[in-house]
Design an enzyme around this catalytic site. Structure first.
Site, PDB file in Angstrom:
ATOM      1  N   VAL A 501      10.563  15.155  12.321  1.00  0.00           N
ATOM      2  CA  VAL A 501       8.778  15.328  11.813  1.00  0.00           C
ATOM      3  C   VAL A 501       8.497  16.382  11.610  1.00  0.00           C
ATOM      4  O   VAL A 501       9.636  17.717  11.024  1.00  0.00           O
ATOM      5  CB  VAL A 501       8.597  14.899  13.622  1.00  0.00           C
ATOM      6  CG1 VAL A 501       8.476  14.169  14.976  1.00  0.00           C
ATOM      7  CG2 VAL A 501       8.158  16.495  14.612  1.00  0.00           C
ATOM      8  N   GLU A 502       7.402  15.628  10.948  1.00  0.00           N
ATOM      9  CA  GLU A 502       6.839  16.667   9.869  1.00  0.00           C
ATOM     10  C   GLU A 502       7.146  16.909   9.152  1.00  0.00           C
ATOM     11  O   GLU A 502       7.554  18.267   8.148  1.00  0.00           O
ATOM     12  CB  GLU A 502       6.220  18.174  10.651  1.00  0.00           C
ATOM     13  CG  GLU A 502       4.530  18.689  11.681  1.00  0.00           C
ATOM     14  CD  GLU A 502       4.176  19.000  12.548  1.00  0.00           C
ATOM     15  OE1 GLU A 502       4.078  20.750  11.720  1.00  0.00           O
ATOM     16  OE2 GLU A 502       3.710  19.874  13.326  1.00  0.00           O
ATOM     17  N   GLY A 503       8.069  16.105   8.447  1.00  0.00           N
ATOM     18  CA  GLY A 503       8.765  16.156   7.400  1.00  0.00           C
ATOM     19  C   GLY A 503      10.166  16.411   8.272  1.00  0.00           C
ATOM     20  O   GLY A 503      10.830  17.444   8.257  1.00  0.00           O
TER      21      GLY A 503
END
Length: 826
Positions: A501-503
């Site tokens: 998540v978040e990249g």
């Protein structure tokens, strides 16, 4: 030859000192004058005249700005404009988001250690500490992770209610707007503690306080939007989610295909309301299935020019009530059995009025910049805090387990093979917490460090992965069998979630950390790029001239520093600390210079193609990351008063970082496209060879032993996690047993000696201790204490088992829809 050697020495001194262009000119002129007066008989007058003429022409061209610009700078600028790849608006927004902080010093080649060490330490306010000691502790006590993950597949109703009633969703919302108004560090500490208890609960809490509607509203929302939502978000009356990721645009979030068309339509009885018709399809949206308000990012177009002259307006962010007609939401994903609410949502030609755009009409098309600026803070808090909580937890729990669990009558933590992963767990726990605290402090001082946020997201989640993998190896069979006794199975399952998540971490390492850092943190590259993009050539020329002069001097200075510090093994470097950590500061200064120099060479060698050389970029990111993590480690040691008992942890963390830096630099130079350039650079950067070694076995043993017994160092290392006192809890049993183990070892050894003599016959400890009591080898009190300890020990090593049909499902279940689920849910 002597003259040439003296000239090279002079050049090195000038470069090392960072002398200005005029200073170089004056120094060379003085050198040439001295040579002419005292040594001119060694050279023909004609050649001496040519040298002077060349010097005068060169000095004039380089120091008279009008000549320099026309003859040199403008040609370089035109070449630079040709080779510089076009930059999209989303790329510009990402690069310009956040601020440059300590990462800029590390990129300078000469970090100011006093600046870092005098930066305020992260501290909890009395209110924040009371919240952590009160509601957070109470929440952790309420949580049963087995029940959440295996029985309910959700947080229990009373836990949801407690979270909402105590404003866990409103930590970042100011008190005057109904929230708790916590600092970034306070917010981080709450997530750390909850994560040490339950990943599902931590994720549920951290998302509303991270990248989402609340932060976007506080920064950009209209007053009406703030009044409508913030107080209700704080108490959980409104549950938020934010939808960014699309099936066709994950890591390339800037390329989302979801589209909004500006139009006019009748809405709630009003005629010709200005708004947007939006079509979207999103997935992986945490809290989506239970959200009442949906934050949404989408591309915006204005074909009828209702709000301006442009048609393609860029990304916009809006807030949509989930009960709004046309919003399809409520179905769930099942992320690796970790029972937090996560799911898809979609809409097909859904009309939303203009005042649902976050910030109103004036913020149309500014969504990507808004998201990037919020993400710079969010990445620094949520996942780093979760990673620290998980790493501290396994360090404390598996350390205790390794002291209590025995094989061959010896605690497994005393085996050299087990010492190695224990040392990694302890060293990582110290390093990660130091980086988390230092970065949160920067946020609380008004910084928004975008590059450190990416460093933290990648490095802390990766090291948590390694620490938990090590914990699984040490605990062995009982770690892979899920059940109420299992201490780490659910954390292990959750690792890929935080990695993704978040990249995705691969992207963060190979493209973002150095790709963004090389432009934002470098003192001249961004100015050069801005000059190249400037349409007014005369204005661009002035900007570029200043930047390129500074850049050349910067590169020469770091080249000279790299060579000098390499030849002296950085021993002549002045640093603010003496004592056991002095050499770490010196080595980091040397590697900062080498990093800055190699980064410039890489950018010059590859140009715009460097962003596609992801292996090189990834190794450069590794160097910058390790410089940052080691800096944080040293700062934490100073902030805590340099406790001698913590020194093994500091040494292990720093030596591991320095070794990783060395290997990454070597890997960069070994893989340059120009092989001979790589060889030359290796000679410059490592003139004495690779002299940094990883942490020694002896040091690793010291770190491992800190985890095996109660101590102030162990408590400092794992401070801030939830430590239950109940013997019904796995960690509670471990803590109780650890306080008894030394005393019980004495009794156990006494019984084994007697059995070896033939006095006792029992094979298991229950029989052996009873027989020892009956024969007077141990007294009644010792027997009772040992019996109590042995019951704890057996519970600690127990593995859950279930009825044979426990996991059979007789109820026919709906088959998953494979991505079409959000089209049918209303």
């Amino acid at each position: 030859m002597i003259t040439l050697a003296l000239l090279i020495l002079l050049s090195g001194i000038l470069a090392y000192q960072g002398i200005s262009l005029f200073g170089w000119t004056a120094a060379y002129g003085a050198f040439l004058l001295i040579y002419t007066v005292f040594f001119s008989e060694h050279i023909y007058s004609f050649f001496l005249g040519l040298i002077w003429l060349s010097y005068i022409i060169g000095a004039a061209v380089l120091n008279i700005s009008s000549l320099r610009t026309v003859l040199i700078t403008d040609h370089l600028l035109r070449f630079f404009k040709k080779i510089l790849p076009a930059m999209s608006q989303t790329e510009k927004d990402a690069l310009e988001a956040g601020t440059v902080w300590w990462d800029g010093d590390l990129f300078s080649g000469n970090p100011d250690w006093n600046k870092l060490l005098h930066y305020p330490a992260a501290r909890l306010s009395d209110k924040e500490q009371a919240f952590i000691d009160g509601p957070v502790e109470e929440l952790c006590a309420m949580i049963n992770d087995w029940e959440i993950s295996q029985e309910l597949n959700d947080l229990p109703e009373d836990v949801w209610k407690f979270i909402k009633d105590n404003k866990f969703f409103g930590m970042i919302i100011p008190e005057e707007q109904g929230g708790l108004g916590f600092s970034h560090f306070g917010h981080s500490c709450v997530v750390t503690k909850v994560a040490s208890r339950s990943i599902a609960a931590a994720v549920s809490i951290m998302v509303p306080n991270s990248l989402g509607p609340a932060e976007l509203l506080m920064r950009y929302g209209t007053q009406k939007q703030k009044d409508q939502y913030l107080a209700n978000l704080a108490i959980g009356k409104e549950v938020p989610c934010f939808a960014l990721t699309s099936p066709e645009a994950g890591s390339d979030a800037g390329g989302i295909p979801d589209l909004g068309i500006i139009c006019k339509q009748d809405f709630k009885g009003e005629k010709d309301v200005l708004g947007i018709r939006v079509t979207w399809n999103k997935r992986y949206i945490t809290l989506g299935p239970v959200a009442t308000v949906l934050g949404l990012a989408f591309q915006t177009r204005d074909p009828d020019h209702l709000v301006g002259s442009k048609e393609d307006l860029g990304i916009t962010c809006a807030l949509i009530p989930t009960n709004h007609e046309g919003v399809n939401i409520g179905r769930r994903h099942h992320p690796l059995g970790i029972a937090f609410q996560n799911g898809p949502n979609s809409g097909d030609d859904v009309f939303i009025p203009m005042d649902w755009v976050i910030g109103g009409q004036k913020q149309i098309g500014n969504g990507w910049r808004m998201l990037m600026e919020c993400l710079a803070a969010g990445r620094s808090i949520s996942l780093p805090a979760l990673s620290v909580g998980g790493t501290k937890y396994v360090s404390r729990a598996i350390g205790a387990y390794s002291r209590i669990r025995k094989q061959f009558k010896l605690p497994i933590g005393y085996f050299e093979g087990v010492e190695e992963p224990l040392a990694r767990m302890g060293g990582y726990a110290y390093m990660l917490d130091a980086a988390r605290s230092m970065t949160a402090s920067a946020l609380d001082q008004g910084e928004s460090p975008s590059v450190p946020s990416a460093i933290l997201k990648y490095n802390l989640t990766e090291r948590m992965r390694k620490a938990i993998n090590d914990a699984m190896d040490v605990q062995g069979g009982s770690a892979i069998c899920l059940g109420p006794h299992n201490m780490i199975g659910k954390i292990y399952q959750a690792i890929p979630i935080s990695i993704t998540v978040e990249g995705a971490n691969i992207l963060t390492r190979s493209m973002i950390i150095f790709g963004q850092g090389a432009i934002r943190c470098h003192p001249y590259v961004l100015a050069e790029m801005q000059a190249a993009a400037e349409e007014d050539f005369s204005k661009a020329s002035r900007t570029f001239d200043n930047a390129i002069r500074g850049h050349i001097g910067f590169t020469l200075q770091n080249a000279a520093r790299t060579i000098y510090l390499g030849l002296t093994a950085s021993r002549m470097t002045l640093v603010p600390m003496v004592g056991p950590t002095e050499r770490y500061y010196q080595h980091l200064t040397r590697f900062s210079a080498a990093f800055a120099f190699i980064a410039d060479v890489a950018m010059l060698t590859y140009g715009g193609a460097l962003k596609r050389k992801e292996k090189i970029s990834g190794r450069l990111a590794d160097v910058l990351s390790q410089l940052y993590l080691a800096s944080a480690t040293l700062k934490r040691y100073e902030e805590q008063g340099r406790p001698n008992a913590d020194l093994p942890l500091v040494r292990w963390a720093c030596e591991q970082c320095l070794y990783d830096i060395q290997e990454a630099l070597y890997g960069i130079m070994s893989n340059f496209a120009n092989r001979w350039l790589g060889i030359a650079l290796r000679l410059l950067v490592f003139p004495l060879g690779r002299v940094v070694n990883p942490p020694s076995d002896r040091l690793g043993r010291k770190v491992a032993r800190l985890l095996l017994a109660p101590s102030s160092a162990r408590d400092r290392l794992t401070h801030g996690i939830y430590v239950p006192s109940s013997l019904d809890e796995p960690l509670g049993r471990l803590e109780a047993a650890l306080t008894m183990v030394d005393e019980m070892d004495v009794i156990e050894k006494r019984m084994y000696r007697e059995r070896k003599k033939g006095t006792l016959k029992g094979l298991d400890l229950d029989t052996l201790s009873l027989e020892a009591k009956e024969k007077g080898i141990i007294n009644d009190l010792e027997y009772q204490r040992f019996k109590e300890y042995n019951e704890l020990r057996k519970e600690i090593i127990a593995v859950d088992d279930f009825e044979a049909n426990q996991f059979k499902f007789n109820v026919k279940k709906e088959k998953p829809s494979g991505g079409k689920e959000n089209k049918s849910a209303g």
